[in-house]
Design an enzyme around this catalytic site. Sequence first.
Site, PDB file in Angstrom:
ATOM      1  N   THR A   1       1.262  -1.587  -0.605  1.00  0.00           N
ATOM      2  CA  THR A   1       0.034  -0.132  -0.063  1.00  0.00           C
ATOM      3  C   THR A   1       1.076   1.129   0.340  1.00  0.00           C
ATOM      4  O   THR A   1       2.106   1.062   0.208  1.00  0.00           O
ATOM      5  CB  THR A   1      -0.768   0.018   1.383  1.00  0.00           C
ATOM      6  OG1 THR A   1      -0.061   0.182   2.863  1.00  0.00           O
ATOM      7  CG2 THR A   1      -1.837  -1.619   1.502  1.00  0.00           C
ATOM      8  N   ASP A   2       0.600   2.165  -0.711  1.00  0.00           N
ATOM      9  CA  ASP A   2       1.043   3.925  -0.753  1.00  0.00           C
ATOM     10  C   ASP A   2       1.323   4.082   1.211  1.00  0.00           C
ATOM     11  O   ASP A   2       0.570   2.743   1.909  1.00  0.00           O
ATOM     12  CB  ASP A   2       0.198   4.754  -1.022  1.00  0.00           C
ATOM     13  CG  ASP A   2       0.990   6.037  -1.810  1.00  0.00           C
ATOM     14  OD1 ASP A   2       2.186   5.744  -0.993  1.00  0.00           O
ATOM     15  OD2 ASP A   2       1.064   6.550  -2.990  1.00  0.00           O
ATOM     16  N   TRP A   3       1.413   5.312   1.771  1.00  0.00           N
ATOM     17  CA  TRP A   3       2.251   5.242   3.135  1.00  0.00           C
ATOM     18  C   TRP A   3       0.997   5.465   4.063  1.00  0.00           C
ATOM     19  O   TRP A   3       0.476   6.916   3.515  1.00  0.00           O
ATOM     20  CB  TRP A   3       3.432   6.219   2.866  1.00  0.00           C
ATOM     21  CG  TRP A   3       4.559   5.689   3.003  1.00  0.00           C
ATOM     22  CD1 TRP A   3       5.719   5.707   3.763  1.00  0.00           C
ATOM     23  CD2 TRP A   3       4.516   4.019   2.216  1.00  0.00           C
ATOM     24  NE1 TRP A   3       6.730   5.143   3.892  1.00  0.00           N
ATOM     25  CE2 TRP A   3       6.368   4.324   2.952  1.00  0.00           C
ATOM     26  CE3 TRP A   3       4.151   3.268   1.667  1.00  0.00           C
ATOM     27  CZ2 TRP A   3       7.408   2.996   2.070  1.00  0.00           C
ATOM     28  CZ3 TRP A   3       4.602   2.344   0.723  1.00  0.00           C
ATOM     29  CH2 TRP A   3       6.432   2.163   1.326  1.00  0.00           C
TER      30      TRP A   3
ATOM     31  N   LEU B   1      -2.326   4.472   5.767  1.00  0.00           N
ATOM     32  CA  LEU B   1      -3.620   4.319   4.725  1.00  0.00           C
ATOM     33  C   LEU B   1      -4.531   3.502   6.560  1.00  0.00           C
ATOM     34  O   LEU B   1      -5.682   3.688   6.461  1.00  0.00           O
ATOM     35  CB  LEU B   1      -3.856   3.225   4.507  1.00  0.00           C
ATOM     36  CG  LEU B   1      -4.044   3.702   2.557  1.00  0.00           C
ATOM     37  CD1 LEU B   1      -2.658   4.036   2.334  1.00  0.00           C
ATOM     38  CD2 LEU B   1      -4.926   2.447   1.416  1.00  0.00           C
TER      39      LEU B   1
END
Length: 660
Positions: A363-365, A367
């Site tokens: 995932t992107d940072w 979440l």
Amino acid sequence: MIKKVLKFIGVFLLVLVILIVGLVSYFYFNQTSKIDTAMEIAGPPADRIILDGERFRDLNKNGELDPYEDFRQPVELRVEDLLSQMTVEEKAGLMFHSPAAVGSDGNFAGVFNIMNTLPLEVAILEKKMNFFNLFAVPKAELLAEWQNRVQELAERTRLGIPVTISSDPRHTTMELATIGFNIEGFSKWTEPIGLAAIGDSAFVHRFGEIAAQEYRAVGIHTALHPMADLATDPRWARINGTFGEDAELAAKLTAAYVHGFQGDSLTSSSVSTMTKHFPGGGPQDDGWDAHFRFGKDQVYPGDNFDYHLIPFEAAFEAGTSQIMPYYGVPVGQTSEEVGFAFNEEIITDLLRDSLQYEGIVCTDWGLINETTILGYPLGEIIEFAGTKNYGVENLSPVLRVKKALDAGVDQFGGESTPELVVQLVEEGSIPESRLDQSVRKLLALKFRLGLFDEPYVDVDHVSELTGTEEAIQLGYESQLRSQVLLTNQTVNGSPILPLQKGTRIYIENLDLEVASQYGQVVETVEEADVAILNLEAPKDPEMGSFAGMDLFPMGRLYYTEEELAPVMEIIRQKPTVITTYLSRPAVIPELAESASAIVANFGASNEAIFDLLFGEFNPTGKLPFEMPSSWEAVLNQKEDVPFDSEDPLFPFGYGLSYEE
């Protein structure tokens, strides 16, 4: 009265100082206590086992050569052997990828959650984490020393699983470009959008090879790039990290980039690439960025979703080992309006099943958990720091973790709470076998990168592998080749550019010492033959900043009357050359009409700019995006459609040379 006020102020300041000292002292001793507790868990370093003339690391300290410690064994066998020895806590720790701070002296500085810093010793020994990413770091040799200290600590865990270090781009000519820092000692290159202006896939491949060598020399194993997103909305803040708006060009360069960093397959000299941001950031509603809640929606008014997949398909074919989904919500594209990482139709149905991607999805940072400062939710103060939990705001952090795992992700970026995964297993919400699916891939990555066999770097040889003569020369070449000559008007019968050496020049926002090597720098416009102005690209200054850093230029692409006025005054007085860093396609019809010449760059030093202006290099760069003719034209564009600016001021692929 004045004395009473001064006395009150003095008492207030004294109390404030005492409070600050108390907080700092508490923070220091609290951290020290946590470190001491964590170090009590640490075991001894791994001994070496000599067998058949080969040296192996006894990572689990049992005096025997386990299959996972034997580099002669197939990766699949090593993975299964190690997986069978891991606890749920160790598996969960592997699934978190958190920022780590590096001390200015190369020592530990903790794992980030702003001021609630988690000591690295706690992260590795107690939380069993071993994936970390870097922000600001010291010079190359000190970073290498830090990396070795981290690996020494990891070696003292129960199974000795080595640490994987990742980083955003490190080869920018600028100190900060959308979270891209240069490392002292590394070569300096144009931005990815500049590589698109060059358009040479072989050159991009060579950049990847050089960057990978410099990364591995200091102990960086994963590139949190390339960005395969497309710049179809000119307002988007992250265009400088893309390869422009043409999907075919972006696909070609993305594939070359991945091959350059990884090679034909992952080895101990490779850097794994985490291609982002699937299924394509860029078509943001009104151009706002999804780092901010007001920019959470990705929209497709042109029904052009599949166009944005083209560069990612090239990355898959090139073998990118990891993929990062973006934060946004794909409006109207799936049955559930949730962010990409929580969206099963995006991660499982599209990425896994339809596109047959079998690699790691991280995932992107940020979440899952709210970023805090001394326990206070920072998202309530600064929107940029808020949790990017779009569409799942009402879920608890543990349920957000479950939803992302159910969607098909393998790892959580920017998070450091593996206990949430442990909780899900212990309460029966997810089976341990689900963890195994992700952990197999994460372990295989470490094995293929050679980290289990030799995670340490040779600090004494860092300078031989970074900033080599070839790397510096090619990096400078990229700065030259990427510049685009947009206009070059005739003055006194000849094109204004290239300038003649010794020309009297008036400069703004350029280095005086560098400029003096090319022309005679004067103090006033009146004294000059030519004025050279280096302009900052248009933006809304109040948008896209964090902690004083201008991370995400957003909003307007045109200059206000107040901004243009001093520039136009100079233009009226003397022939004027404009140079500017285009992080986004600026709307500059007034300048195009009145300036004597305009040169755009996408990351170039002052030396490279003056080399081009004074004819040491003939411009060859071509625009990797359209430059709109008006703000109205921008507003009429569709966020997901390329080349749809009506009557652009400069079209895609435009660029002059001195020979024309």
